[in-house]
Design an enzyme around this catalytic site. Structure first.
Site, PDB file in Angstrom:
ATOM      1  N   ASP A  13       0.820  -1.220   0.000  1.00 60.01           N
ATOM      2  CA  ASP A  13       0.000   0.000   0.000  1.00 60.01           C
ATOM      3  C   ASP A  13       0.850   1.265   0.000  1.00 60.01           C
ATOM      4  O   ASP A  13       0.435   2.293   0.540  1.00 60.01           O
ATOM      5  CB  ASP A  13      -0.957   0.017   1.202  1.00 60.01           C
ATOM      6  CG  ASP A  13      -1.791  -1.232   1.288  1.00 60.01           C
ATOM      7  OD1 ASP A  13      -2.291  -1.663   0.240  1.00 60.01           O
ATOM      8  OD2 ASP A  13      -1.921  -1.786   2.390  1.00 60.01           O
ATOM      9  N   LYS A  16       2.040   1.993  -5.215  1.00 60.21           N
ATOM     10  CA  LYS A  16       2.705   1.427  -6.395  1.00 60.21           C
ATOM     11  C   LYS A  16       1.917   1.695  -7.680  1.00 60.21           C
ATOM     12  O   LYS A  16       2.509   1.886  -8.727  1.00 60.21           O
ATOM     13  CB  LYS A  16       2.886  -0.083  -6.222  1.00 60.21           C
ATOM     14  CG  LYS A  16       3.896  -0.423  -5.146  1.00 60.21           C
ATOM     15  CD  LYS A  16       4.111  -1.914  -5.024  1.00 60.21           C
ATOM     16  CE  LYS A  16       2.951  -2.633  -4.399  1.00 60.21           C
ATOM     17  NZ  LYS A  16       2.714  -2.337  -2.992  1.00 60.21           N
ATOM     18  N   GLY A  40      -4.267  -4.240  -4.172  1.00 59.56           N
ATOM     19  CA  GLY A  40      -5.231  -3.191  -4.495  1.00 59.56           C
ATOM     20  C   GLY A  40      -4.476  -1.949  -4.905  1.00 59.56           C
ATOM     21  O   GLY A  40      -3.814  -1.336  -4.092  1.00 59.56           O
ATOM     22  N   HIS A  41      -4.501  -1.630  -6.188  1.00 61.76           N
ATOM     23  CA  HIS A  41      -3.777  -0.460  -6.691  1.00 61.76           C
ATOM     24  C   HIS A  41      -4.773   0.626  -7.079  1.00 61.76           C
ATOM     25  O   HIS A  41      -5.608   0.406  -7.943  1.00 61.76           O
ATOM     26  CB  HIS A  41      -2.966  -0.819  -7.951  1.00 61.76           C
ATOM     27  CG  HIS A  41      -1.766  -1.665  -7.654  1.00 61.76           C
ATOM     28  ND1 HIS A  41      -0.916  -2.105  -8.621  1.00 61.76           N
ATOM     29  CD2 HIS A  41      -1.283  -2.130  -6.488  1.00 61.76           C
ATOM     30  CE1 HIS A  41       0.052  -2.825  -8.058  1.00 61.76           C
ATOM     31  NE2 HIS A  41      -0.165  -2.849  -6.769  1.00 61.76           N
ATOM     32  N   ARG A 143       2.370 -29.419  -5.727  1.00 61.74           N
ATOM     33  CA  ARG A 143       2.224 -29.998  -7.077  1.00 61.74           C
ATOM     34  C   ARG A 143       0.843 -30.616  -7.329  1.00 61.74           C
ATOM     35  O   ARG A 143       0.710 -31.603  -8.043  1.00 61.74           O
ATOM     36  CB  ARG A 143       3.357 -31.009  -7.338  1.00 61.74           C
ATOM     37  CG  ARG A 143       4.693 -30.296  -7.402  1.00 61.74           C
ATOM     38  CD  ARG A 143       5.847 -31.241  -7.288  1.00 61.74           C
ATOM     39  NE  ARG A 143       5.869 -31.860  -5.976  1.00 61.74           N
ATOM     40  CZ  ARG A 143       6.798 -32.731  -5.583  1.00 61.74           C
ATOM     41  NH1 ARG A 143       7.759 -33.080  -6.390  1.00 61.74           N
ATOM     42  NH2 ARG A 143       6.759 -33.229  -4.371  1.00 61.74           N
ATOM     43  N   GLN A 224       1.957  -6.169  -2.962  1.00 63.10           N
ATOM     44  CA  GLN A 224       2.288  -6.219  -1.523  1.00 63.10           C
ATOM     45  C   GLN A 224       3.626  -5.494  -1.292  1.00 63.10           C
ATOM     46  O   GLN A 224       3.866  -4.506  -1.947  1.00 63.10           O
ATOM     47  CB  GLN A 224       2.321  -7.657  -1.011  1.00 63.10           C
ATOM     48  CG  GLN A 224       0.958  -8.322  -0.941  1.00 63.10           C
ATOM     49  CD  GLN A 224       0.535  -8.954  -2.238  1.00 63.10           C
ATOM     50  OE1 GLN A 224       1.306  -9.651  -2.879  1.00 63.10           O
ATOM     51  NE2 GLN A 224      -0.681  -8.731  -2.658  1.00 63.10           N
ATOM     52  N   ARG A 305      -6.167   0.716   7.813  1.00 58.08           N
ATOM     53  CA  ARG A 305      -4.748   0.344   7.899  1.00 58.08           C
ATOM     54  C   ARG A 305      -4.176   0.826   9.217  1.00 58.08           C
ATOM     55  O   ARG A 305      -4.564   1.895   9.707  1.00 58.08           O
ATOM     56  CB  ARG A 305      -3.956   0.972   6.753  1.00 58.08           C
ATOM     57  CG  ARG A 305      -4.367   0.427   5.415  1.00 58.08           C
ATOM     58  CD  ARG A 305      -3.586   1.069   4.277  1.00 58.08           C
ATOM     59  NE  ARG A 305      -4.100   0.627   2.990  1.00 58.08           N
ATOM     60  CZ  ARG A 305      -4.221   1.400   1.911  1.00 58.08           C
ATOM     61  NH1 ARG A 305      -3.838   2.657   1.949  1.00 58.08           N
ATOM     62  NH2 ARG A 305      -4.709   0.908   0.796  1.00 58.08           N
TER      63      ARG A 305
HETATM   64  P1  IMP Z   1      -2.918 -12.840   1.868  1.00 59.33           P
HETATM   65  O1  IMP Z   1      -1.968 -12.265   0.860  1.00 59.33           O
HETATM   66  O2  IMP Z   1      -4.356 -12.595   1.533  1.00 59.33           O
HETATM   67  O3  IMP Z   1      -2.628 -14.275   2.162  1.00 59.33           O
HETATM   68  O4  IMP Z   1      -2.671 -12.060   3.276  1.00 59.33           O
HETATM   69  C1  IMP Z   1      -1.450 -12.180   3.980  1.00 59.33           C
HETATM   70  C2  IMP Z   1      -1.045 -10.845   4.606  1.00 59.33           C
HETATM   71  O5  IMP Z   1      -0.673  -9.936   3.568  1.00 59.33           O
HETATM   72  C3  IMP Z   1      -2.142 -10.154   5.393  1.00 59.33           C
HETATM   73  O6  IMP Z   1      -1.561  -9.462   6.488  1.00 59.33           O
HETATM   74  C4  IMP Z   1      -2.712  -9.138   4.399  1.00 59.33           C
HETATM   75  O7  IMP Z   1      -3.332  -8.044   5.037  1.00 59.33           O
HETATM   76  C5  IMP Z   1      -1.442  -8.739   3.673  1.00 59.33           C
HETATM   77  N1  IMP Z   1      -1.688  -8.236   2.316  1.00 59.33           N
HETATM   78  C6  IMP Z   1      -1.985  -8.964   1.219  1.00 59.33           C
HETATM   79  N2  IMP Z   1      -2.095  -8.168   0.140  1.00 59.33           N
HETATM   80  C7  IMP Z   1      -1.849  -6.921   0.565  1.00 59.33           C
HETATM   81  C8  IMP Z   1      -1.770  -5.660  -0.104  1.00 59.33           C
HETATM   82  O8  IMP Z   1      -1.936  -5.522  -1.318  1.00 59.33           O
HETATM   83  N3  IMP Z   1      -1.475  -4.599   0.697  1.00 59.33           N
HETATM   84  C9  IMP Z   1      -1.222  -4.731   2.015  1.00 59.33           C
HETATM   85  N4  IMP Z   1      -1.280  -5.871   2.677  1.00 59.33           N
HETATM   86  C10 IMP Z   1      -1.574  -6.967   1.945  1.00 59.33           C
END
Ligand code: IMP
Length: 429
Positions: A13, A16, A40-41, A143, A224, A305
């Site tokens: 976040d 990007k 989420g962009h 796999r 991420q 957040r």
């Molecule tokens: P998952 O990717 O849904 O398995 O979540 C694993 C961790 O990554 C959690 O803490 C989510 O909140 C965090 N997370 C996943 N995608 C994002 C993102 O795009 N921005 C911020 N945190 C993310």
């Protein structure tokens, strides 16, 4: 010609989407190499239109750019179709989107298992996005995953779904007390969805390498962030893939030697969604202030957040782990109007001082930030377009971040709009 990797330097976040969109004018290709619709962009165009992209690369909004969902991405077919529909309704041309035949599919049982597992973990939960990301990557490594190319072979797809559900249904029913899923129904649903994007399925590894050989420029867009990386992040509170720059090569199929620059996206303060350690977190009014002024609500999940001060230990770590050559410092405008702006320059951990990321996760949990106070600035900086236009104290803040992180700040975001950016150095060189 160059491939540039763009990577979040904190917990995601960082903004990007804006950086990708900005560089979109200078590249012919934008590639996603890991993650899925957990990202989420947000991108704001000059006419004020607001796009929230989850799975599709941000380059889709720039004319002439070919967008690739690479082999390292996990794809929820329903989410892909919804996003395509949403973009088309807003008049966006989506014909330039290719999907790797080797990407794995997020199946309905992955989503079901992600949700029930989190519920079962209770206070020990990861705080996932509930999109089935982790269970899908688990199947990939075990796999037993279903890939995009399986959509082109109905017999194989049905076989794979059947054998996957033999095991998953046992887990859903016996461990979590949920209903079993019907393999035929799951396969029918996914095949019908697949038909709608079959024409986009491609050998993207070949296409990308041919493009590089032809001298074209590409942006590899990480989702991420560094500290959510399954290897380098705050494990187990991480995602299940490698957002760090090393993942860009594996997740797209281009050689690491092709990468000429790594652009780190760094927010002028810190945020995190979900559970896990966060040394500079502010749980007081100041944290609420940053959340409000920065609009810190998840694009994807709508969750608030967590917020905190800038952490230079994290920035230095991100520079090293990713080989960051340049930073795009985002949301500097959010810090206007503060008497002083603290920067975390190190941690105290059980009586020891460190300026580097502690080796063990236990120490990260115990880290107490050591702050340096920098004087704040009062001016609204959202109209500044040159570095010299920024108040002296804002300039000093940026200089200090460069010193502490070990990489130059080549661009600065001063507002959400596409044009609200100060460019100091060319990133594509
Ligand atoms: P998952 O990717 O849904 O398995 O979540 C694993 C961790 O990554 C959690 O803490 C989510 O909140 C965090 N997370 C996943 N995608 C994002 C993102 O795009 N921005 C911020 N945190 C993310």
């Amino acid at each position: 010609m160059p491939a540039i990797v763009l990577i979040g330097a904190q917990w995601g976040d960082e903004g990007k989407g804006k950086a990708t969109d900005l560089l979109g004018d200078q590249v012919q290709w934008v590639v996603r190499y890991q993650g899925g619709n957990n990202a989420g962009h947000t991108v704001v165009l000059p006419d004020g239109q607001n796009f929230a992209l989850k799975l599709i690369p941000s380059g889709i909004l720039t004319e002439g750019v070919t967008n690739v969902i690479g082999n390292g991405v996990v794809v929820d077919p329903g989410a892909l179709l919804d996003e395509l529909r949403g973009l088309e309704e807003k008049g966006v041309d989506t014909s330039r989107l290719l999907l790797s035949a080797d990407a794995h599919l997020i199946m309905p049982y992955h989503i079901a298992i992600d949700k029930v597992t989190e519920r079962y973990l209770g206070s020990r939960k990861i705080g996932t996005t509930g999109r089935g990301i982790g269970p899908c990557y688990q199947d990939k490594v075990a796999r037993v995953g279903v890939r995009v190319q399986d959509l082109l072979d109905e017999k194989i797809l049905r076989q794979k779904v059947e054998s996957a559900l033999e095991v998953k249904n046992q887990i859903l029913v016996k461990v979590y007390n949920r209903k079993a899923l019907d393999p035929a129904q799951v396969a029918d649903e996914v095949l019908a969805q697949g038909e709608q994007f079959a024409k986009r399925i491609a050998d993207t590894r070949l296409e990308l390498n041919k493009a590089l050989e032809a001298g074209e420029t590409m942006l590899l867009e990480g989702s991420q962030g560094t500290l959510l990386d399954v290897d380098h992040g705050t494990y187990p509170f991480v995602t299940s893939s490698n957002p760090t720059s090393g993942g860009a090569s594996a997740g797209s199929g281009i050689g690491p030697g092709r990468i000429s620059a790594v652009l780190g996206i760094l927010k002028a303060y810190t945020t995190r969604v979900g559970s896990g350690p966060f040394p500079t977190e502010l749980t007081d009014e100041m944290g609420e202030h940053l959340r409000k002024v920065g609009g810190e609500v998840g694009v994807n999940t709508g969750r608030d957040r967590r917020t905190g001060w800038f952490d230079a230990v994290i920035a230095r770590y991100a520079t090293r782990v990713n080989g960051i050559t340049d930073y795009f410092l985002t949301k500097l405008d959010v810090l206007s109007g503060l008497e002083s702006v603290p920067i975390c320059v190190g941690y105290e951990v059980d009586g020891f001082h460190t300026e580097d990321m502690p080796m063990t996760q236990t120490d990260v949990h115990h880290a107490v930030p050591v702050y340096e106070q920098l004087p704040g600035w009062w001016e609204d900086i959202s109209e500044c377009r040159r570095f010299e236009d920024l108040p002296k104290n804002a300039q000093a803040y940026v200089h200090r971040i460069e010193e502490l992180s070990g990489a130059q700040v080549s661009a600065i975001g001063v507002g959400p709009g596409r044009d609200q950016t100060i460019t100091r150095h060319d990133i594509i060189r």
